[in-house]
Design an enzyme around this catalytic site. Structure first.
Site, PDB file in Angstrom:
ATOM      1  CE  LYS A 100      -0.377   0.058   5.151  1.00  0.00           C
ATOM      2  NZ  LYS A 100      -1.222   0.045   6.324  1.00  0.00           N
ATOM      3  NE  ARG A 115      -6.865   0.888  11.376  1.00  0.00           N
ATOM      4  CZ  ARG A 115      -5.695   0.666  10.840  1.00  0.00           C
ATOM      5  NH1 ARG A 115      -4.580   1.620  10.879  1.00  0.00           N
ATOM      6  NH2 ARG A 115      -5.373  -0.400  10.460  1.00  0.00           N
ATOM      7  CG  HIS A 171      -3.822  -3.902  12.137  1.00  0.00           C
ATOM      8  ND1 HIS A 171      -2.997  -4.422  11.365  1.00  0.00           N
ATOM      9  CD2 HIS A 171      -3.465  -2.527  12.557  1.00  0.00           C
ATOM     10  CE1 HIS A 171      -1.993  -3.514  11.193  1.00  0.00           C
ATOM     11  NE2 HIS A 171      -2.239  -2.451  11.911  1.00  0.00           N
ATOM     12  NE  ARG A 185      -2.819  -7.843   8.218  1.00  0.00           N
ATOM     13  CZ  ARG A 185      -3.391  -8.283   9.397  1.00  0.00           C
ATOM     14  NH1 ARG A 185      -3.636  -9.377   9.655  1.00  0.00           N
ATOM     15  NH2 ARG A 185      -3.308  -7.477  10.484  1.00  0.00           N
ATOM     16  CE1 TYR A 231      12.279  32.387   0.562  1.00  0.00           C
ATOM     17  CE2 TYR A 231      12.580  30.049   0.685  1.00  0.00           C
ATOM     18  CZ  TYR A 231      12.213  31.031  -0.089  1.00  0.00           C
ATOM     19  OH  TYR A 231      11.948  31.346  -1.420  1.00  0.00           O
ATOM     20  CB  CYS A 282      13.929  26.196   0.000  1.00  0.00           C
ATOM     21  SG  CYS A 282      15.294  27.471   0.602  1.00  0.00           S
ATOM     22  CG  ASP A 304      11.400  23.760  -5.645  1.00  0.00           C
ATOM     23  OD1 ASP A 304      10.558  22.764  -5.599  1.00  0.00           O
ATOM     24  OD2 ASP A 304      11.065  24.971  -5.644  1.00  0.00           O
TER      25      ASP A 304
END
Length: 372
Positions: free
Chosen positions: A38, A136, A165, A221, A265, A312, A314
């Site tokens: 997942k 849940r 679970h 699992r 920054y 930042c 990027d």
């Protein structure tokens, strides 16, 4: 699409295969291994990771939502695929068409499954979800489970599995996990008295698979640990895994910065002495946590170099003053296999007060995954 920016992840197929084979040896021969893929295989890449895991011996695949399962089917995977989470009623017909196994815990969804299976004249496999203490999804009381199963009026709907679970299996205090396991066993016993044997009973996630072999039942699992990550530090003594992902980049500019000149920054950092600063083309827009600003580090030529200033969107700046022989072709590794001298994902997670697989899941699509 080609990738031009010198920033990438490396996904070790050999480490991934090693982890699968290690778990196959760890569990009994008649216990199935479900590889959990997942969230884009925890950020490692859904299709390539699933292929490597199955080739290494995984028996089934597990996903969270129907879209992930359909993507696997469209890529040609024909093994059983279980959808762990909620499948809306309007997705049941498509799920059945793709031969997906559905988790069921509500009467309205089961009614829809029955109607779709009868209309298509096709077997649909389902697993019943038991809430043993996670609170849940799932049904907790046997009465509710009986009521649910009474809605299965179709011979085409096959109750292949029942599962729960664990919420605290990585805790060294095993009391609550034992409590959940006992509750699950009781529910399964009561349900099978009325409806007969259910072939695939399962409860173990990665942590429980490692820590509680007596709870393995018919299937385990395993998710995060197939990617070489331990749910708890104490589990490192129980099984030997290899970290699969590393995150790397190369500098696009190297410059001298004088004492007192602020970096990035907010002017949150300024060096006290003359420094050499490298700018690398990766930032929080790629999933590199901004919280690593003035806190994280990278490995360059087997030495640590700190992140300076704020990360930042990027770009990020690294102080390479103490590192020799650095140029635009030098790899900077944010995290990788600790056995190879890199910073582990666990260390990064500890810095950020989070879990390691949140970090891998956040690595964005702008960063290519290279399978080595």
């Amino acid at each position: 699409m080609p990738h031009y920016r010198p920033t990438w992840t490396e996904i070790s197929r050999s480490a991934l295969a090693h982890n699968v084979r290690t778990f196959k040896k760890y569990i009994d021969e008649d216990c199935q291994l479900m590889a959990v893929v997942k969230a884009d295989a925890y950020g490692h890449g859904l299709i390539d990771s699933a292929q490597t895991m199955l080739e290494a011996g995984a028996d089934r695949l597990g996903v969270a939502i129907v879209e992930e399962a359909i993507q696997l089917r469209q890529a040609g995977f024909d093994v059983p695929i279980l959808i762990f989470g909620f499948t809306p009623k309007d997705a049941v017909q498509e799920a059945a068409a793709y031969d997906l196994t559905l988790t069921v815990f509500t009467e309205d969804v089961l009614t829809e499954v029955v109607q779709v299976a009868e209309r298509m004249k096709k077997q649909v496999n389902i697993h019943i979800k038991v809430d043993s203490g996670m609170h849940r999804i799932g049904l907790k009381q046997t009465e509710a489970l009986h009521s649910l199963l009474e809605k299965n009026t179709s011979s085409y709907v096959y109750v292949e599995g029942i599962f729960t679970h664990f919420s605290d299996a990585d805790n060294e205090d095993i009391a609550y996990t034992n409590q959940q396991f006992s509750h699950f066993l009781h529910v399964v016993e009561e349900v099978e008295k009325s409806y007969g044997p259910i072939p695939v009973k399962h409860c173990c996630n990665s942590a429980a698979t490692i820590a509680f072999p007596h709870m393995h039942m018919d299937m385990v699992r395993v998710g995060v640990s197939l990617y070489g990550l331990y749910p708890g530090e104490h589990m490192k003594e129980m099984i030997q895994l290899q970290q699969v992902m590393s995150l790397k980049t190369m500098p696009v500019m190297i410059k001298d910065v004088l004492p007192g000149e602020p970096i990035s920054y907010g002017r949150s950092y300024a060096p006290a002495t003359p420094s050499i600063i490298a700018t690398v083309p990766i930032g929080y827009g790629d999933g590199l946590p901004r919280a690593l600003s003035n806190k994280g580090a990278v490995i360059i030529n087997e030495k640590r170099a700190p992140i300076v200033g704020r990360v930042c969107m990027d770009q990020t700046m690294i102080d390479i003053t103490s590192i020799e022989e650095v140029d635009e072709r030098t790899a900077f590794t944010f995290f990788g296999d600790p056995h190879k001298g890199h910073i582990s994902l666990q260390e990064v997670a500890d810095q950020l007060d989070t879990i390691h697989y949140e970090i891998t899941c956040q690595i964005g699509k702008r960063i290519p995954r290279y399978y080595i």
